[in-house]
Design an enzyme around this catalytic site. Structure first.
Site, PDB file in Angstrom:
ATOM      1  N   HIS A  93      -3.098  25.031  -3.905  1.00 50.26           N
ATOM      2  CA  HIS A  93      -4.541  24.875  -3.724  1.00 50.26           C
ATOM      3  C   HIS A  93      -5.135  26.127  -3.080  1.00 50.26           C
ATOM      4  O   HIS A  93      -6.188  26.628  -3.513  1.00 50.26           O
ATOM      5  CB  HIS A  93      -4.817  23.648  -2.861  1.00 50.26           C
ATOM      6  CG  HIS A  93      -6.262  23.451  -2.512  1.00 50.26           C
ATOM      7  ND1 HIS A  93      -7.144  22.737  -3.288  1.00 50.26           N
ATOM      8  CD2 HIS A  93      -6.988  23.903  -1.454  1.00 50.26           C
ATOM      9  CE1 HIS A  93      -8.340  22.752  -2.734  1.00 50.26           C
ATOM     10  NE2 HIS A  93      -8.269  23.455  -1.616  1.00 50.26           N
ATOM     11  N   GLU A  94      -4.464  26.646  -2.049  1.00 47.40           N
ATOM     12  CA  GLU A  94      -4.968  27.840  -1.371  1.00 47.40           C
ATOM     13  C   GLU A  94      -4.857  29.073  -2.275  1.00 47.40           C
ATOM     14  O   GLU A  94      -5.768  29.912  -2.301  1.00 47.40           O
ATOM     15  CB  GLU A  94      -4.201  28.061  -0.064  1.00 47.40           C
ATOM     16  CG  GLU A  94      -4.327  26.927   0.936  1.00 47.40           C
ATOM     17  CD  GLU A  94      -5.769  26.628   1.302  1.00 47.40           C
ATOM     18  OE1 GLU A  94      -6.605  27.557   1.268  1.00 47.40           O
ATOM     19  OE2 GLU A  94      -6.085  25.465   1.603  1.00 47.40           O
ATOM     20  N   HIS A 114      -7.715  29.226  -4.681  1.00 48.01           N
ATOM     21  CA  HIS A 114      -8.950  29.792  -4.134  1.00 48.01           C
ATOM     22  C   HIS A 114      -8.976  31.305  -4.327  1.00 48.01           C
ATOM     23  O   HIS A 114     -10.011  31.885  -4.658  1.00 48.01           O
ATOM     24  CB  HIS A 114      -9.065  29.469  -2.640  1.00 48.01           C
ATOM     25  CG  HIS A 114      -9.605  28.106  -2.343  1.00 48.01           C
ATOM     26  ND1 HIS A 114     -10.800  27.643  -2.851  1.00 48.01           N
ATOM     27  CD2 HIS A 114      -9.110  27.095  -1.571  1.00 48.01           C
ATOM     28  CE1 HIS A 114     -11.030  26.410  -2.417  1.00 48.01           C
ATOM     29  NE2 HIS A 114     -10.012  26.059  -1.641  1.00 48.01           N
ATOM     30  N   GLU A 155     -13.924  23.405  -4.360  1.00 46.14           N
ATOM     31  CA  GLU A 155     -12.753  22.631  -3.937  1.00 46.14           C
ATOM     32  C   GLU A 155     -12.141  21.873  -5.111  1.00 46.14           C
ATOM     33  O   GLU A 155     -10.914  21.824  -5.268  1.00 46.14           O
ATOM     34  CB  GLU A 155     -13.141  21.662  -2.824  1.00 46.14           C
ATOM     35  CG  GLU A 155     -13.454  22.327  -1.493  1.00 46.14           C
ATOM     36  CD  GLU A 155     -12.269  23.094  -0.949  1.00 46.14           C
ATOM     37  OE1 GLU A 155     -11.106  22.739  -1.260  1.00 46.14           O
ATOM     38  OE2 GLU A 155     -12.487  24.075  -0.211  1.00 46.14           O
TER      39      GLU A 155
END
Length: 319
Positions: free
Chosen positions: A175-176, A179, A231
């Site tokens: 997930h990071e 980004h 997100e």
């Protein structure tokens, strides 16, 4: 006596006349000073200038519209070089802030685990030129992780109690990393630039105090969490990324269910900057079939062999 009396009357009359003349001029000046100028939008030149500025702004805005990795249209006027510069400054500040808590590279099992999973995920991205850095911050009570522009990943040790295993950790790290892949930091900086420009225009045509207010709002925007769109996009890209790295994407749902359970006792800081857990679980569950297709396309080994296959990789590389 008469002449003297006449002199007095003449003097009084003259004085009174002079006073009246002075008072009249003073009142006239006050009236002129109190007269308000017509609003600026009554001036034709204002509309010429506003039209030219608006047209230029629209052209500039459209020129910097791009598609995100998921096809979402967005405004982005921040170059990768400037984004990396901002990220490097934030990285140095973060390292200085947690210098006593950062676990030395390879000195603890938790650090080796995080680096191993991060390495496996990064290996399936197209970001080989990114100067990745991975740090574990020893903070047992803090359940959080974040990435800075330029590929600087920080994981707080308290989060490892929730992730529990490599797949759970891969869910958070992917997930990071997503980004960074989607350049969400640049998107947020661009939104702050756009907001600042709008307040600059308002300060010119409406009220100069709007400029200071616009700066405050731009700074606030940079401090706020990523938008819900960003997100959700990071969830989707991250799920596909962990699938390409041969992790089981269905296990991402289990991770977020553990996150939800952790909310009942002490809400993880990770969730303070992310959408509600329930909506996230539903969205991820809907994306699992697509993620499984990407896992199959990556020719991943069976689930039983995956861990031992990737554990055979050398972990000497330090990100």
């Amino acid at each position: 006596m008469w002449a003297r009396s006449s002199y007095k009357r003449s003097s009084i009359h003259s004085t009174s006349y002079a006073y009246q003349r002075y008072d009249y001029n003073n009142n006239n000046n006050q009236q002129q000073q109190g007269r308000r100028l017509p609003p600026i939008y009554y001036d034709r030149r204002f509309w010429y200038f506003a039209g030219a500025a608006g047209t230029t702004g629209l052209v500039y805005y459209e020129y910097h519209i791009e598609e995100s990795p998921t096809g979402r249209r967005r405004f982005n006027n921040v170059s990768p070089a400037y984004e990396q510069q901002i990220g490097q400054q934030a990285y140095l500040q973060t390292v200085a802030q947690y210098r006593r808590q950062i676990v030395p590279a390879g000195s603890a099992q938790m650090d080796r685990d995080v680096r191993r999973v991060a390495k496996r995920l990064i290996s399936v991205t197209d970001m080989d030129k990114t100067d990745w850095e991975v740090h574990v911050i020893y903070a047992p009570d803090e359940k959080n992780a974040f990435v800075l522009p330029g590929g600087k990943i920080f994981v707080f040790s308290g989060l490892l109690n929730v992730t529990q295993d490599d797949t759970g950790l891969a869910t958070v790290l992917s997930h990071e990393i997503a980004h960074q892949m989607a350049r969400h930091s640049a998107e947020k900086l661009s939104q702050a630039n756009l907001l600042g420009f709008l307040y600059l225009i308002a300060s010119i045509f409406v009220d100069p105090s709007y400029l200071q207010f616009g700066r405050a709002m731009s700074n606030l925007l940079l401090e706020l969490p990523n938008s819900r769109q960003c997100e959700q996009e990071a969830d989707q890209l991250g799920l596909f990324l962990m699938a390409k790295a041969c992790y089981d994407p269905a296990q991402a749902v289990a991770l977020w269910q553990r996150m939800k359970a952790a909310e009942l006792s002490s809400p993880p800081q990770f969730l303070n900057t992310h959408p509600s857990t329930d909506s996230r679980i539903e969205n991820i569950r809907a994306l699992v079939p697509q993620a499984n297709m990407k896992r199959e396309a990556a020719n991943c080994p069976s689930q039983d062999l995956t861990r031992s296959f990737f554990d055979s990789f050398s972990t000497n590389t330090v990100y």
